[in-house]
Design an enzyme around this catalytic site. Structure first.
Site, PDB file in Angstrom:
ATOM      1  CG  ASP A  61      -2.628  10.256  10.713  1.00  0.00           C
ATOM      2  OD1 ASP A  61      -3.714  10.806  10.424  1.00  0.00           O
ATOM      3  OD2 ASP A  61      -1.918   9.687   9.865  1.00  0.00           O
TER       4      ASP A  61
ATOM      5  CE  LYS B 222       3.722   4.448   6.805  1.00  0.00           C
ATOM      6  NZ  LYS B 222       2.464   4.691   7.540  1.00  0.00           N
TER       7      LYS B 222
ATOM      8  N   GLY C  39       4.057   7.301   3.559  1.00  0.00           N
ATOM      9  CA  GLY C  39       5.053   6.384   3.038  1.00  0.00           C
ATOM     10  C   GLY C  39       4.460   5.201   2.311  1.00  0.00           C
TER      11      GLY C  39
ATOM     12  CB  VAL D 119       3.034  -0.456   3.739  1.00  0.00           C
ATOM     13  CG1 VAL D 119       3.117  -1.718   4.596  1.00  0.00           C
ATOM     14  CG2 VAL D 119       2.807   0.766   4.615  1.00  0.00           C
TER      15      VAL D 119
ATOM     16  N   GLY E 103       0.819  -1.211   0.000  1.00  0.00           N
ATOM     17  CA  GLY E 103       0.000   0.000   0.000  1.00  0.00           C
ATOM     18  C   GLY E 103       0.850   1.257   0.000  1.00  0.00           C
TER      19      GLY E 103
ATOM     20  N   GLY F 261       0.522   5.366   1.250  1.00  0.00           N
ATOM     21  CA  GLY F 261      -0.245   6.356   1.992  1.00  0.00           C
ATOM     22  C   GLY F 261       0.434   7.706   1.963  1.00  0.00           C
TER      23      GLY F 261
END
Length: 365
Positions: free
Chosen positions: A183, A89, A72, A74, A67, A69
């Site tokens: 977050d 990550k 960063g 992953v 993924g 985001g």
């Protein structure tokens, strides 16, 4: 230990919010995650794809991109020697080459690595890659993010409370260690199966927002550190944020789990930030379309969503206790109602022997 942290929102966002509050024209629009994703798709190459197949620190073989985001990329990896799966990550490349960021990364990662709680994703290792990029090696969680189980109309109350109580337990542990998440969002709350529990929570990315403190992140990167849909009013305004900021974000998460929609929404990040600062959340009972939410739960959610931090729950543990108290009272009430339904409302006493009418036995001819 003090837990005050600077806001996770970058300067350009903060300036735009303050300009909007003052009623003056805001600075140029910031980039959004959607715009970044669009640029990545236009390039046609997955970000940091060159890491696939590499071994880092002679320990982790990077095998699959999982993924991308706002903070960063992953990857799924395998730890050599023991065959343990891990998540790697790699933080945004714009962060490399900034000495203050690197120093903060080392300091905050060291603190985060000390967290040991069943509902927190364990941090194995951090460091710098040969190209200067920062990375974290973490526990690999098999499951799905909370965002994938949100349903229109809201999920069952007991399921939502089971999930949020675990999030609050993780926060309570982190806050006592001086770490504010800053977050919290559905994508950072993973659900995995543990024994008979299909909704065992693992909270990710503790300490990332602090590492990405806006005072040293170049605004040219256009990143939004902190999710506008779940951010607290004080963080949205660029003011210091402590553990009560996470409690607000938990209130937003629980509101969305119970109603199927967040309390505030907009396609424009700046509009979302202003709503968190200025507007009251619609009453949960007015938007819930599934089973009714107990009034005590609704009251707790809206207390967590108070604009002023000192009007929210003092700690994550107090918030969790309030939710558990309401749920226990609801269960006790249902048990009493069920017991009342199994027994007659009025029990007549037996007739007194002295007043009984005795009939002579029938005579047989």
């Amino acid at each position: 230990m003090a837990m005050t942290r600077a806001s996770a929102v970058p300067p350009m966002v903060t300036e735009a919010v303050r300009a909007a509050v003052a009623g003056v024209p805001p600075p140029p629009a910031i980039f959004t995650d959607a715009q970044q994703a669009q640029r990545a798709r236009s390039r046609g190459t997955p970000p940091l794809a060159e890491y696939l197949g590499q071994t880092i620190y002679s320990q982790f073989v990077i095998e699959e991109l999982r993924g991308v985001g706002s903070t960063g990329t992953v990857f799924r990896a395998t730890q050599l020697g023991i065959g343990r799966p891990a998540a790697i990550k790699v933080l945004h490349p714009d962060l490399k080459g900034q000495p203050e960021i690197v120093e903060r990364f080392r300091r905050e990662a060291k603190i985060a690595s000390r967290l040991s709680h069943p509902n927190i994703v364990h941090l194995y290792l951090t460091g710098l890659l040969p190209d200067g990029n920062l990375f974290l090696a973490m526990e690999y969680v098999v499951g799905m993010p909370l965002s994938q189980v949100m349903i229109p109309g809201g999920m069952p109350v007991e399921r939502a409370l089971h999930i949020i109580e675990q999030v609050l337990s993780a926060l309570w542990e982190a806050h006592r260690a001086g770490i504010v998440h800053r977050d919290l969002k559905p994508e950072n709350v993973m659900l995995t199966r543990l024994g008979d529990d299909p909704d065992f929570v693992k909270v990710m990315d503790f300490g990332i927002a602090r590492i990405l403190d806006h005072k040293t992140v170049a605004t040219r990167s256009g990143l939004v550190f902190g999710s506008p849909r779940y951010i607290s009013p004080e963080a949205a305004a660029g003011d210091p944020a402590d553990g009560r900021s996470d409690i607000y974000s938990c209130g937003v998460l629980l509101y969305e789990m119970l109603s199927g929609q967040p309390p505030f929404d907009s396609e424009k990040p700046l509009d979302l930030l202003m709503k968190h600062i200025r507007e009251e959340a619609p009453r949960l009972s007015g938007v819930r379309t599934a089973e009714a939410v107990p009034p005590g739960i609704e009251a707790a959610v809206h207390q967590a969503l108070e604009k002023k931090a000192d009007r929210r729950f003092r700690t994550a543990d107090v918030f969790a206790q309030a939710l558990r108290g309401v749920l226990e009272r609801e269960k006790d009430g249902r048990r009493l109602a069920q017991s009342a339904g199994r027994w007659p409302q009025k029990v007549e006493p037996p007739a007194s022997p002295s007043k009984a009418v005795l009939k002579p036995p029938a005579m047989t001819p």
